[in-house]
Structure formats: C-alpha cells, structure tokens
Scaffold this active site. Structure first.
Site, mmCIF file in Angstrom:
data_model
loop_
_atom_site.group_PDB
_atom_site.id
_atom_site.type_symbol
_atom_site.label_atom_id
_atom_site.label_comp_id
_atom_site.label_asym_id
_atom_site.label_seq_id
_atom_site.Cartn_x
_atom_site.Cartn_y
_atom_site.Cartn_z
ATOM 1 N N ASP A 30 -2.554 -34.243 -35.374
ATOM 2 C CA ASP A 30 -2.293 -35.044 -34.166
ATOM 3 C C ASP A 30 -0.810 -34.701 -33.537
ATOM 4 O O ASP A 30 0.110 -34.515 -34.500
ATOM 5 C CB ASP A 30 -2.641 -36.531 -34.465
ATOM 6 C CG ASP A 30 -2.637 -37.148 -33.126
ATOM 7 O OD1 ASP A 30 -1.643 -37.458 -32.362
ATOM 8 O OD2 ASP A 30 -3.636 -37.757 -32.864
ATOM 9 N N ILE A 31 -0.589 -34.702 -32.371
ATOM 10 C CA ILE A 31 0.961 -34.379 -31.567
ATOM 11 C C ILE A 31 1.813 -35.468 -31.647
ATOM 12 O O ILE A 31 2.777 -35.204 -31.575
ATOM 13 C CB ILE A 31 0.848 -33.705 -30.632
ATOM 14 C CG1 ILE A 31 0.297 -34.434 -29.234
ATOM 15 C CG2 ILE A 31 -0.080 -32.399 -30.530
ATOM 16 C CD1 ILE A 31 0.301 -33.902 -28.013
ATOM 17 N N ASN A 87 -12.287 -43.879 -31.274
ATOM 18 C CA ASN A 87 -11.696 -44.753 -30.271
ATOM 19 C C ASN A 87 -12.662 -44.378 -29.155
ATOM 20 O O ASN A 87 -13.012 -43.302 -28.817
ATOM 21 C CB ASN A 87 -10.498 -44.637 -29.700
ATOM 22 C CG ASN A 87 -9.220 -44.835 -30.677
ATOM 23 O OD1 ASN A 87 -9.599 -45.902 -31.310
ATOM 24 N ND2 ASN A 87 -8.292 -44.252 -30.867
ATOM 25 N N VAL A 96 -8.444 -39.053 -24.602
ATOM 26 C CA VAL A 96 -8.872 -38.005 -24.344
ATOM 27 C C VAL A 96 -10.483 -38.287 -24.259
ATOM 28 O O VAL A 96 -10.982 -38.467 -25.382
ATOM 29 C CB VAL A 96 -8.551 -36.897 -25.194
ATOM 30 C CG1 VAL A 96 -9.326 -35.241 -24.935
ATOM 31 C CG2 VAL A 96 -7.101 -36.609 -25.091
ATOM 32 N N HIS A 100 -13.692 -37.632 -30.658
ATOM 33 C CA HIS A 100 -13.048 -37.087 -31.625
ATOM 34 C C HIS A 100 -12.843 -38.074 -32.708
ATOM 35 O O HIS A 100 -12.778 -39.342 -32.339
ATOM 36 C CB HIS A 100 -11.587 -36.621 -31.039
ATOM 37 C CG HIS A 100 -10.746 -37.721 -30.387
ATOM 38 N ND1 HIS A 100 -11.287 -37.975 -29.051
ATOM 39 C CD2 HIS A 100 -9.861 -38.602 -30.370
ATOM 40 C CE1 HIS A 100 -10.403 -38.790 -28.505
ATOM 41 N NE2 HIS A 100 -9.438 -39.072 -29.470
#
Length: 113
Positions: A30-31, A87, A96, A100
């Site tokens: 994750d960024i 989520n 997004v 995921h």
C-alpha cells in the site's frame, strides 16, 4: 477497465511494489500504509467490490484469501496475527472501486471503530 487504478497496476501500466502474484491475484504494498505490514491484494479481473466478486467469480475470492495467507507468512506476521479487510462503498472508506483485500500486521492492531 482503462480508468481503474488497480486494473492499470495489474496491467503493469502503473508501477507498484509487487510482493506476491498468482494466476488470478496480485499483491502489492500500500502506498499509504496503516501498519508496518500493509499489502493490498486484488483480483486480476475487475469487480467493483467483494460482493460483486463473490457473485461473479467466487473461486477468485477464495484465491484472494489463500494469497493473503501466503503474504502473511512471507511478511512474518502469520504467527503473531494480522487483519484482513475489505472496504465496501465510500462510507466504509473504499476509494478504488475494484475489489481489494488489505492485509495489515506487524504491530498490535486496535479495535475497529
């Protein structure tokens, strides 16, 4: 989908630090990590959320969780504990709209609010 961030990462059009890959899934760091270990796992096929993915390709949902276990082992958090989290929808924090699964660990995680 050409405008989906995660589809573009899967297509290698956008760089990511990939930590695990299968025929059906891709896992990358994750960024904006929320824990020392924070990996995002995505199906290589587009579905807007986990429920849609379960309806369209339930086996791929299984693949995501199997890959999450492999990531947890590789990241050294399988024995101490880790959280898996989807989520679904903007009120839950989904930003997004490609299904995921987050794998978080590496420290004691507090209760979800």
């Amino acid at each position: 989908m050409s405008d989906c961030l995660f589809c573009r990462i899967v297509a290698r059009e956008i760089p990511a630090t990939v930590v695990h890959e299968t025929d059906t899934t891709l896992a990358f760091r994750d960024i904006a990590p929320q824990a020392p270990t924070h990996v995002v796992l995505v199906p290589k096929t587009h579905a807007p959320d986990a429920v849609a993915l379960a309806a369209a390709a339930p086996g791929v949902l299984d693949d995501l969780f199997l890959a999450a276990g492999e990531v947890a082992k590789a990241e050294g958090v399988a024995d101490t504990g880790y959280r898996t989290l989807f989520n679904t929808g903007s009120d839950a924090g989904q930003t997004v709209f490609h299904a995921h699964l987050h794998v978080l660990g590496g420290r004691r995680l507090g209760p979800l609010a």
